[in-house]
Write a protein that holds these residues in place. Structure first.
Motif, mmCIF file in Angstrom:
data_model
loop_
_atom_site.group_PDB
_atom_site.id
_atom_site.type_symbol
_atom_site.label_atom_id
_atom_site.label_comp_id
_atom_site.label_asym_id
_atom_site.label_seq_id
_atom_site.Cartn_x
_atom_site.Cartn_y
_atom_site.Cartn_z
ATOM 1 N N THR A 157 0.852 -1.190 0.000
ATOM 2 C CA THR A 157 0.000 0.000 0.000
ATOM 3 C C THR A 157 0.886 1.236 0.000
ATOM 4 O OG1 THR A 157 -1.553 -1.274 1.299
ATOM 5 C CG2 THR A 157 -1.939 1.095 1.159
ATOM 6 N N LEU A 158 0.524 2.140 -0.853
ATOM 7 C CA LEU A 158 1.326 3.358 -0.992
ATOM 8 C C LEU A 158 0.984 4.313 0.152
ATOM 9 C CD1 LEU A 158 3.295 4.054 -3.321
ATOM 10 C CD2 LEU A 158 1.565 5.651 -4.105
ATOM 11 N N ALA A 159 2.025 4.810 0.815
ATOM 12 C CA ALA A 159 1.797 5.763 1.914
ATOM 13 C C ALA A 159 2.703 6.965 1.698
ATOM 14 C CB ALA A 159 2.102 5.083 3.251
ATOM 15 N N ARG A 160 2.488 7.992 2.504
ATOM 16 C CA ARG A 160 3.319 9.197 2.362
ATOM 17 C C ARG A 160 3.773 9.637 3.753
ATOM 18 N NH1 ARG A 160 3.205 13.694 -1.251
ATOM 19 N NH2 ARG A 160 1.139 13.283 -2.068
ATOM 20 N N ASP A 161 5.056 9.996 3.847
ATOM 21 C CA ASP A 161 5.528 10.652 5.073
ATOM 22 C C ASP A 161 6.279 11.904 4.660
ATOM 23 O OD1 ASP A 161 7.915 9.759 4.098
ATOM 24 O OD2 ASP A 161 8.264 8.264 5.662
ATOM 25 N N ASP A 162 7.016 12.477 5.566
ATOM 26 C CA ASP A 162 7.655 13.757 5.225
ATOM 27 C C ASP A 162 8.752 13.618 4.185
ATOM 28 O OD1 ASP A 162 9.087 12.271 6.951
ATOM 29 O OD2 ASP A 162 9.435 13.881 8.427
ATOM 30 N N LYS A 163 9.279 12.365 3.989
ATOM 31 C CA LYS A 163 10.325 12.203 2.983
ATOM 32 C C LYS A 163 9.751 11.877 1.590
ATOM 33 C CE LYS A 163 12.811 9.565 5.826
ATOM 34 N NZ LYS A 163 13.772 8.486 6.118
ATOM 35 N N GLY A 164 8.439 11.702 1.521
ATOM 36 C CA GLY A 164 7.828 11.403 0.219
ATOM 37 C C GLY A 164 6.985 10.147 0.288
ATOM 38 N N HIS A 170 6.108 11.355 -8.279
ATOM 39 C CA HIS A 170 5.128 12.392 -8.568
ATOM 40 C C HIS A 170 3.812 11.770 -9.051
ATOM 41 C CE1 HIS A 170 3.790 16.397 -9.472
ATOM 42 N NE2 HIS A 170 3.381 15.973 -10.665
ATOM 43 N N ALA A 171 3.919 10.852 -10.012
ATOM 44 C CA ALA A 171 2.721 10.221 -10.540
ATOM 45 C C ALA A 171 2.044 9.374 -9.482
ATOM 46 C CB ALA A 171 3.084 9.353 -11.748
ATOM 47 N N ALA A 172 2.842 8.826 -8.562
ATOM 48 C CA ALA A 172 2.304 7.906 -7.572
ATOM 49 C C ALA A 172 1.445 8.611 -6.533
ATOM 50 C CB ALA A 172 3.442 7.163 -6.879
ATOM 51 N N SER A 173 1.593 9.917 -6.406
ATOM 52 C CA SER A 173 0.854 10.615 -5.355
ATOM 53 C C SER A 173 -0.655 10.455 -5.527
ATOM 54 C CB SER A 173 1.251 12.094 -5.325
ATOM 55 O OG SER A 173 1.097 12.631 -6.627
ATOM 56 N N ALA A 174 -1.095 10.110 -6.738
ATOM 57 C CA ALA A 174 -2.515 9.881 -6.956
ATOM 58 C C ALA A 174 -2.962 8.557 -6.355
ATOM 59 C CB ALA A 174 -2.826 9.903 -8.456
ATOM 60 N N TYR A 175 -2.004 7.719 -5.959
ATOM 61 C CA TYR A 175 -2.337 6.366 -5.496
ATOM 62 C C TYR A 175 -2.205 6.203 -3.984
ATOM 63 C CZ TYR A 175 -2.525 4.604 -10.272
ATOM 64 O OH TYR A 175 -2.876 4.366 -11.558
ATOM 65 N N ILE A 176 -2.012 7.304 -3.297
ATOM 66 C CA ILE A 176 -1.803 7.213 -1.845
ATOM 67 C C ILE A 176 -2.960 6.447 -1.207
ATOM 68 C CG2 ILE A 176 -1.583 8.553 0.305
ATOM 69 C CD1 ILE A 176 0.787 8.988 -1.500
ATOM 70 N N GLY A 177 -2.593 5.497 -0.331
ATOM 71 C CA GLY A 177 -3.626 4.732 0.369
ATOM 72 C C GLY A 177 -4.163 3.576 -0.433
ATOM 73 N N ARG A 178 -3.669 3.445 -1.660
ATOM 74 C CA ARG A 178 -4.155 2.347 -2.487
ATOM 75 C C ARG A 178 -3.074 1.299 -2.678
ATOM 76 N NH1 ARG A 178 -6.381 5.443 -7.596
ATOM 77 N NH2 ARG A 178 -6.406 3.350 -8.476
ATOM 78 N N SER A 229 16.111 2.387 -9.535
ATOM 79 C CA SER A 229 14.742 2.838 -9.769
ATOM 80 C C SER A 229 13.738 1.793 -9.295
ATOM 81 C CB SER A 229 14.526 3.164 -11.240
ATOM 82 O OG SER A 229 15.056 2.146 -12.035
ATOM 83 N N ILE A 230 12.690 2.270 -8.690
ATOM 84 C CA ILE A 230 11.572 1.440 -8.265
ATOM 85 C C ILE A 230 10.474 1.651 -9.297
ATOM 86 C CG2 ILE A 230 9.927 0.999 -6.411
ATOM 87 C CD1 ILE A 230 12.725 0.699 -5.394
ATOM 88 N N HIS A 231 9.914 0.582 -9.831
ATOM 89 C CA HIS A 231 8.836 0.705 -10.815
ATOM 90 C C HIS A 231 7.514 0.456 -10.127
ATOM 91 C CE1 HIS A 231 11.854 0.452 -14.063
ATOM 92 N NE2 HIS A 231 12.452 -0.408 -13.244
ATOM 93 N N LEU A 232 6.522 1.277 -10.441
ATOM 94 C CA LEU A 232 5.195 1.083 -9.868
ATOM 95 C C LEU A 232 4.194 0.783 -10.977
ATOM 96 C CD1 LEU A 232 4.885 3.907 -7.195
ATOM 97 C CD2 LEU A 232 5.568 1.522 -6.879
#
Lengths: 318, 276, 380
Positions: free
Chosen positions: C245-252, C270-278, C367-370
């Motif tokens: 699950t994609l999460a966000r903290d202060d480092k990104g 940047h593109a992944a920010s639309a997937y937070i919590g998913r 690189s990490i691929h999502l």
């Protein structure tokens, strides 16, 4: 490069080649037309010399006529021929004779064919020569084979009678063609002699296509000669055997020359098969309508056997 | 696997006995043809001709119609095989390479028509040839034999073409051949052994025919084939078995020789044509 | 020599679409590889280009000429087949010269060009043999000779190396590449082997079930795959896929997976920010994993299998709850690795790893691929 391609005219030149009637059969678009074109001569020929006559014969079988007519009968279709056929003891006798011949000839030919194939599949010097000789009767025309056997079976001076007398198996000279039982045996002898080489050739080819590894694996597993034959040879041969058997059955079913020249179907119908009966009715008694109906029944029986063959063939591994 | 001496002797003995037994009729045909007429009515029979009578053959060749009948047999066999092969090669190639609407049905019909009883087919053919005035002509025989050879050859050649990789003519086409050119310059040369085997089979089929020849040529003695000649000899020269056997051997010889020399190809073709 | 435009090419057999709407521009002199598992449409595309099969729709333009309807022999192309398709009844010399002879080239000219081609491929002493008397590698050279002697505008090669043994395949791979670079003929090469594609191609067209998945240079495909299929197909051993699950903290943005924090960077982040919590699928190449330093945060795994290749070692391990079974396609799509086992490719391993716990960490700057789990498309 990209600038170059942008400056290219929007509509490229279309290259086409024009062959016969403006159609280039080499073009991928028209390749299939060539397929039809290549098939056409054979299809037309088959239509003319096989399909048309066959339809004529079927049509003829529904008419009570003495001679073959070329036009499809406009008037009076009748089932008379078939009614007569199915109530005729002669027909049922021919069916019985054909089936008996089928059974006896096919099984003996199979045994001889299998035996000879296994024999010449052994490793020995001169094997290819033996392979050649063992199937040589295949190359003898049926009429020649029959005439030769008639001489061998001759009542007074035939070599077979002499041998049997010498061996004490018969008391006096046998007149092979005068009693029903002996005439049937004579037909059987000749048909087996003409029929086994084909079976032998086919089985030998089948045997050669069995990988040697199968036998080595079986030996490692401790199988003896007979077990190897039952569990490897026979199953591997099954597809070839099936096809060969059906082809042999069809041959016995339809063969004319051997019986006709040997016995003419006699004595008293003991060797009269459906094929002989058809021919006799058509060309001795000139009842071609009636003869056609026998032919149609023969065809139907053959078609059932062939359908079996087609099914068998499509399942064959080889 | 090494055999013991005893096993080897047994094996050879079996081979010799079996071959001798099965080939005896052919041997007997040859011996009889060379025996003097008087020896044929002696008991016990002579198993080896003490003084071979070659005059039986010279008589047969110079004083009977036999050479003419052999020629007729050969002529009919060659022409009907040639015509049949011409159409069969094209049809077989088409059936092997192209997927066509109805192609499968045509293929199946060809296979099935191998099963048509000749004794039935001969009835309408008799009517057709009579109305065309072909009775007694060798053409009637040529056409009748084609009814058997075309389906057979088509099926056999299709099996052969199927075993040739399709890339071969694709390569030829890329190299600049038309499909037609690819067939003639690449596929046919490559299938030469298969073509030879098929042609020989066609020849054998025609050469061995008795049914059609007897029915269509009955009254035209000069157009008879070898097989009718022999069958008639059997009736006429009831007791001159040396003559009949000599004629029989002459009729069997071409095919037996072809078989002996070309056995490898023939067997390959036979098993490919029907086993597949 | 010419460029090739493939415009909306399609091919269907009844209801089955072997090739769907393929468009591609190939530059003059380019070496393009069509790659994908069997049944992906790559061979169909090549056959249509050669003119051996008719297209159901679309156009092919070679050197500015629409050749869609043109016979194979008139397209001025040469083709090398998987089984070489040498004419068995002709000698090597006649095989190579056959195409020229069909084009009515003059005899002396044919001889000279055959000799030249034979020299280039070092088969001069085989010229009078028949194909039957040649080894697999020699046949391959003859097949190449038959292609180059005509000096065509385009080379088409259909899995030309797959009938050779492994060592010879590597050698011929290099030779074909060198040959193409030297004579500079536009080449389309079909293979199911991603290694061949990666080592030989200027650009790769990767296909699946009749559809082009991505077109790009080997580097682009390796570093920026469009979807899970491309990511899994390119590279050996294949990419590892992990769900989280994609999460966000202060480092990104980050994904927590079994003690491992995976932090995508740059455009991906940047593109992944639309997937937070998913839930997303995260791809890491086996090369991106390394042994963790003693006090670094690490993923502790029990290796199921360690394959040592001398200079490197493949560590197979599981990550229960996070691994995703992605069928990775080899030659046959259904045969691929679908167990969900993950692999780390470790270099400079100085002690035996068998039977011990291994501590793994993501190497820096990898690189990490999502990927979106629903569409299997890359998030980028």
């Amino acid at each position: 490069m990209s600038e170059f391609s942008q400056s290219r005219p929007a509509a490229p030149i279309v290259r086409r080649s024009h062959g016969l009637f403006g159609i280039d059969l080499a073009s991928p678009r028209h390749a299939n037309k060539l397929g039809y074109l290549l098939l056409a001569p054979a299809a037309l020929l088959i239509l003319a010399i096989l399909v048309y006559p066959m339809l004529l014969a079927i049509d003829l079988s529904f008419h009570d006529v003495k001679f073959a007519t070329l036009s499809f009968g406009a008037d009076d279709y009748t089932l008379k021929n078939y009614q007569r056929l199915f109530s005729s003891p002669e027909f049922w006798n021919a069916i019985r004779t054909t089936c008996m011949l089928l059974l006896v000839v096919t099984s003996i030919s199979l045994c001889v064919g299998m035996g000879t194939a296994l024999l010449v599949n052994q490793q020995f010097r001169g094997r290819s020569f033996a392979r050649m000789l063992i199937a040589l009767p295949w190359a003898v025309p049926e009429v020649v084979a029959v005439v030769t056997w008639v001489w061998i079976l001759d009542a007074s001076f035939g070599v077979l009678n002499w041998l049997l007398l010498k061996a004490g198996l018969i008391g006096g000279q046998v007149s092979w063609f005068s009693s029903p039982g002996s005439a049937f045996s004579a037909v059987t002898m000749v048909m087996v002699w003409k029929g086994y080489p084909f079976i032998s050739i086919m089985i030998l080819a089948g045997l050669q296509s069995i990988p040697e590894e199968f036998y080595q694996a079986a030996k490692v597993d401790g199988a003896n000669v007979f077990q190897r034959f039952i569990w490897i040879t026979v199953p591997c041969l099954a597809p070839v055997l099936g096809v060969t058997l059906v082809l042999t059955v069809l041959w016995v079913f339809r063969d004319f020359s051997i019986i006709y020249v040997l016995t003419g179907g006699g004595p008293v119908g003991a060797t009269e098969t459906l094929a002989i009966m058809t021919y006799e009715e058509a060309f001795s008694f000139f009842r071609m309508g009636y003869a056609s109906s026998i032919g149609v029944v023969t065809l139907l029986i053959c078609a059932v056997i062939s359908a079996f063959l087609v099914k068998k063939t499509s399942h064959a591994i080889y | 696997m090494k055999r013991t001496l005893l096993q080897s002797i047994l094996l050879y003995a079996t081979v010799i006995v079996v071959c001798g037994f099965l080939l005896f009729p052919i041997y007997w045909m040859i011996i009889t043809s060379l025996a003097p007429a008087s020896a044929l009515r002696s008991f016990p029979p002579q198993f080896w001709p003490a003084n071979p009578q070659w005059s039986t053959y010279t008589n047969l060749i110079f004083n009977t119609d036999m050479p003419r009948w052999l020629f007729n047999s050969a002529l009919v066999a060659i022409v009907s095989t040639a015509i049949s092969l011409l159409v069969s090669v094209l049809a077989a190639y088409s059936l092997s390479r192209y997927t066509m609407k109805g192609g499968e049905a045509v293929g199946l019909f060809i296979l099935m028509s191998k099963m048509l009883p000749a004794t039935m087919l001969i009835i309408p053919l008799f009517g057709i040839f009579r109305s065309l005035g072909l009775m007694g002509s060798l053409w009637s025989l040529i056409i009748a034999h084609a009814t058997a050879i075309v389906p057979f050859a088509t099926w056999m050649l299709k099996g052969y073409f199927d075993s040739i990789p399709q890339e071969l003519e694709q390569a030829a086409q890329v190299d600049g051949c038309t499909p037609w050119g690819a067939l003639f310059r690449v596929i046919l040369p490559v299938s030469a052994p298969g073509l030879a085997a098929t042609a020989l089979y066609g020849f054998v089929l025609s050469w061995a025919d008795y049914l059609y020849a007897r029915t269509f040529l009955a009254s035209a003695t000069h157009n008879w084939t070898a097989n009718i000649g022999i069958a008639t000899f059997k009736g006429e020269y009831q007791t001159d078995w040396n003559v009949i056997m000599a004629a029989s051997l002459l009729a069997a010889l071409p095919i037996m020789l072809a078989y002996l020399f070309l056995q490898r190809y023939l067997v390959g073709g036979l098993t490919a044509g029907s086993g597949k | 020599m010419a460029d090739i435009q493939i415009q909306n090419l399609s091919k269907s057999f009844g209801a089955f679409n072997a090739l769907k709407d393929m468009s591609l521009q190939i530059n003059d002199g380019e070496f393009v590889v069509f790659v994908g598992p069997s049944g992906c449409g790559k061979s169909t595309a090549l056959k249509i280009l050669a003119g051996l099969e008719a297209a159901s729709g679309g156009r092919i333009i070679i050197g500015g000429e629409d050749v869609t309807e043109l016979a194979p022999g008139k397209r001025d192309i040469a083709m090398v087949f998987q089984n070489y398709a040498l004419y068995p009844h002709l000698t090597v010399r006649q095989n190579i010269g056959f195409g020229l002879k069909m084009r009515n080239t003059d005899k002396a000219e044919i001889n000279a060009r055959v000799e030249r081609a034979a020299q280039a491929l070092e088969i001069t002493d085989l010229l009078d043999r028949r194909p039957k008397a040649l080894s697999g590698g020699q046949r391959q050279r003859v097949a190449l000779g038959r292609a180059i002697v005509r000096e065509p505008r385009v080379f088409l090669m259909d899995e030309p190396l797959s009938n050779l043994d492994a060592a010879l395949r590597v050698q011929m791979r290099a030779e074909i590449t060198a040959l193409q670079r030297r004579i500079g003929v536009t080449t389309i090469y079909v293979t199911h082997d991603q290694t061949e594609a990666m080592t030989m191609a200027d650009r790769i067209v990767i296909m699946r079930r009749g559809v082009v998945q991505q077109i790009g240079t080997p580097d682009e495909l390796f570093n920026r795959p469009n979807n899970i299929f491309v990511a899994g197909f390119i590279g050996s051993p294949s990419m590892n896929f992990i769900t989280g699950t994609l999460a966000r903290d202060d480092k990104g943005v980050f994904i927590e997976a079994g003690g491992l924090q995976l932090r995508p960077e740059g455009a991906v982040a940047h593109a992944a920010s639309a997937y937070i919590g998913r839930s997303v699928i995260c791809g890491i190449r086996p090369e991106a994993l390394g042994l963790a330093a003693p006090n670094e945060a690490a993923l502790e795994v029990e290796p199921m299998l360690v394959e040592s290749l001398g200079s490197e070692a493949y560590v197979h391990f599981r990550l229960p709850g996070h691994q995703v079974a992605i069928p990775v396609a080899g030659e046959h799509e259904h045969e691929g690795r679908a167990s969900g086992t993950l692999i780390a490719r470790l270099y400079d391993v100085d002690q035996s790893l068998i039977g011990r716990q291994v501590r793994l960490a993501i190497k820096p700057n990898t690189s990490i691929h999502l990927f979106d789990p629903a569409t299997e498309e890359a998030i980028k």
